[in-house]
Design a protein around this motif. Structure first.
Motif, PDB file in Angstrom:
ATOM      1  N   UNK A 106       0.829  -1.208   0.000  1.00 21.34           N
ATOM      2  CA  UNK A 106       0.000   0.000   0.000  1.00 21.34           C
ATOM      3  C   UNK A 106       0.864   1.259   0.000  1.00 21.34           C
ATOM      4  N   UNK A 107       1.901   1.283   0.822  1.00 17.90           N
ATOM      5  CA  UNK A 107       2.754   2.470   0.917  1.00 17.90           C
ATOM      6  C   UNK A 107       3.532   2.713  -0.376  1.00 17.90           C
ATOM      7  N   UNK A 108       4.041   1.650  -0.990  1.00 22.20           N
ATOM      8  CA  UNK A 108       4.814   1.839  -2.222  1.00 22.20           C
ATOM      9  C   UNK A 108       3.913   2.265  -3.381  1.00 22.20           C
ATOM     10  N   UNK A 109       2.643   1.913  -3.315  1.00 22.64           N
ATOM     11  CA  UNK A 109       1.701   2.370  -4.346  1.00 22.64           C
ATOM     12  C   UNK A 109       1.296   3.822  -4.118  1.00 22.64           C
ATOM     13  N   UNK A 110       1.130   4.197  -2.852  1.00 23.71           N
ATOM     14  CA  UNK A 110       0.752   5.568  -2.529  1.00 23.71           C
ATOM     15  C   UNK A 110       1.908   6.548  -2.745  1.00 23.71           C
ATOM     16  N   UNK A 111       3.124   6.090  -2.458  1.00 26.21           N
ATOM     17  CA  UNK A 111       4.304   6.955  -2.535  1.00 26.21           C
ATOM     18  C   UNK A 111       5.385   6.247  -3.366  1.00 26.21           C
ATOM     19  N   UNK A 112       5.145   6.090  -4.649  1.00 26.62           N
ATOM     20  CA  UNK A 112       6.051   5.294  -5.484  1.00 26.62           C
ATOM     21  C   UNK A 112       7.449   5.869  -5.640  1.00 26.62           C
ATOM     22  N   UNK A 113       7.640   7.150  -5.354  1.00 30.82           N
ATOM     23  CA  UNK A 113       8.955   7.765  -5.526  1.00 30.82           C
ATOM     24  C   UNK A 113       9.728   7.911  -4.220  1.00 30.82           C
ATOM     25  N   UNK A 114       9.153   7.375  -3.140  1.00 34.07           N
ATOM     26  CA  UNK A 114       9.859   7.368  -1.856  1.00 34.07           C
ATOM     27  C   UNK A 114      10.635   6.052  -1.742  1.00 34.07           C
ATOM     28  N   UNK A 115      11.862   6.116  -1.233  1.00 37.34           N
ATOM     29  CA  UNK A 115      12.716   4.935  -1.083  1.00 37.34           C
ATOM     30  C   UNK A 115      12.521   4.359   0.323  1.00 37.34           C
ATOM     31  N   UNK A 141      10.313  -3.998  -0.759  1.00 37.27           N
ATOM     32  CA  UNK A 141      11.221  -2.928  -0.310  1.00 37.27           C
ATOM     33  C   UNK A 141      12.554  -3.534   0.116  1.00 37.27           C
ATOM     34  N   UNK A 142      13.575  -2.695   0.204  1.00 34.43           N
ATOM     35  CA  UNK A 142      14.854  -3.127   0.761  1.00 34.43           C
ATOM     36  C   UNK A 142      14.667  -3.405   2.253  1.00 34.43           C
ATOM     37  N   UNK A 143      15.502  -4.276   2.792  1.00 35.28           N
ATOM     38  CA  UNK A 143      15.372  -4.695   4.195  1.00 35.28           C
ATOM     39  C   UNK A 143      16.712  -4.548   4.909  1.00 35.28           C
ATOM     40  N   UNK A 144      16.683  -3.945   6.090  1.00 29.47           N
ATOM     41  CA  UNK A 144      17.873  -3.842   6.933  1.00 29.47           C
ATOM     42  C   UNK A 144      17.628  -4.608   8.226  1.00 29.47           C
ATOM     43  N   UNK A 145      18.519  -5.524   8.538  1.00 28.52           N
ATOM     44  CA  UNK A 145      18.406  -6.345   9.749  1.00 28.52           C
ATOM     45  C   UNK A 145      19.510  -5.934  10.710  1.00 28.52           C
ATOM     46  N   UNK A 146      19.124  -5.634  11.947  1.00 28.83           N
ATOM     47  CA  UNK A 146      20.080  -5.169  12.945  1.00 28.83           C
ATOM     48  C   UNK A 146      20.345  -6.275  13.971  1.00 28.83           C
ATOM     49  N   UNK A 147      21.618  -6.499  14.224  1.00 29.05           N
ATOM     50  CA  UNK A 147      22.033  -7.525  15.165  1.00 29.05           C
ATOM     51  C   UNK A 147      21.459  -7.240  16.550  1.00 29.05           C
ATOM     52  N   UNK A 148      21.134  -8.314  17.254  1.00 24.68           N
ATOM     53  CA  UNK A 148      20.744  -8.207  18.662  1.00 24.68           C
ATOM     54  C   UNK A 148      21.499  -9.278  19.421  1.00 24.68           C
ATOM     55  N   UNK A 149      21.794  -9.054  20.685  1.00 25.09           N
ATOM     56  CA  UNK A 149      22.589 -10.007  21.457  1.00 25.09           C
ATOM     57  C   UNK A 149      22.062 -11.429  21.348  1.00 25.09           C
ATOM     58  N   UNK A 150      22.955 -12.361  20.967  1.00 27.27           N
ATOM     59  CA  UNK A 150      22.722 -13.811  20.923  1.00 27.27           C
ATOM     60  C   UNK A 150      21.872 -14.302  19.754  1.00 27.27           C
ATOM     61  N   UNK A 179      18.639   2.822  -2.178  1.00 28.41           N
ATOM     62  CA  UNK A 179      18.622   3.041  -3.626  1.00 28.41           C
ATOM     63  C   UNK A 179      18.587   1.732  -4.417  1.00 28.41           C
ATOM     64  N   UNK A 180      18.759   0.611  -3.729  1.00 24.69           N
ATOM     65  CA  UNK A 180      18.794  -0.680  -4.403  1.00 24.69           C
ATOM     66  C   UNK A 180      17.392  -1.154  -4.786  1.00 24.69           C
ATOM     67  N   UNK A 181      17.295  -1.836  -5.899  1.00 26.34           N
ATOM     68  CA  UNK A 181      16.023  -2.409  -6.319  1.00 26.34           C
ATOM     69  C   UNK A 181      15.782  -3.711  -5.555  1.00 26.34           C
ATOM     70  N   UNK A 182      14.613  -3.877  -4.920  1.00 23.55           N
ATOM     71  CA  UNK A 182      14.345  -5.112  -4.179  1.00 23.55           C
ATOM     72  C   UNK A 182      14.312  -6.316  -5.132  1.00 23.55           C
TER      73      UNK A 182
END
Length: 206
Positions: A106-115, A141-150, A179-182
């Motif tokens: 829904x968000x990428x359709x509403x705001x197609x030029x937002x990264x 969308x692109x995905x960022x995964x952040x480390x968590x302890x253990x 900027x990467x294409x999913x």
């Protein structure tokens, strides 16, 4: 959703075309320092313009027992978001979506030029394959995964990480992730606050 409705849901802060926006979903029951730290780390490491907290009306994988009302969770999130670049929202309620995959579409359709970049902790990467249409998330969308302890070893050897292994970027390339294409994702190693909402509620109840 109309442009006016979107503007209202974002408190008038509709991003300009080309903006780089991180999306952090969750129950925020309640919001805490851990949410704030991962958001600030994302702003810095991914070169984002802002981070939106998507306060879920009800996580389909969580019980309603002990879940505070949405308005209360939004209020605590707004109080916890000390950085003006962080925007707590009830967007999923406004969009009428219950699942992350649907929200992102829904968000990428509403705001197609937002990264957009979806933000999650390593603990969520372990079990994201249980989410509705989870593969669609990585393909939207692109995905960022952040480390968590253990959690790092199990996260990087889990089903989702292995399924999308060929699309993983080197951590040194994190600043260009938006900027990467999913599909495109990165695992960011950092020492995040281990605090959880469950611990806070348990302390409060005690």
């Amino acid at each position: 959703m109309t442009p006016a409705g979107l503007g209202a849901a974002l408190a008038g802060r509709v991003p300009a075309p080309g903006s780089r926006v991180g999306l952090l979903g969750g129950s925020f029951n309640p919001a805490h320092d851990g949410h704030l730290e991962i958001s600030r780390e994302a702003l810095r490491r991914l070169d984002l313009d802002s981070v939106w907290w998507l306060v879920s009306p009800q996580n389909p994988l969580k019980s309603t027992v002990g879940m505070a009302p949405l308005d209360e969770r939004l209020a605590t999130a707004r109080a916890a978001a000390e950085d003006p670049r962080i925007l707590p929202t009830g967007l999923e309620t406004a969009l009428g979506t219950a699942y992350t995959a649907d929200t992102l579409l829904a968000l990428t359709r509403l705001l197609p030029k937002v990264r957009f970049v979806w933000l999650m902790g390593a603990d969520n990467l372990i079990q994201v394959h249980n989410w509705q249409n989870w593969q669609q998330i990585f393909n939207t969308v692109a995905v960022a995964v952040f480390d968590r302890p253990s959690y790092s070893f199990r996260a990087l050897s889990g089903r989702a990480a292995l399924s999308f292994a060929r699309y993983r970027l080197n951590e040194a390339s994190a600043r260009r992730l938006a900027e990467e294409r999913p599909p495109a994702w990165v695992f960011i190693r950092c020492r995040l606050n281990p605090q959880s909402a469950t611990d806070i509620r348990a302390t409060s109840d005690g």
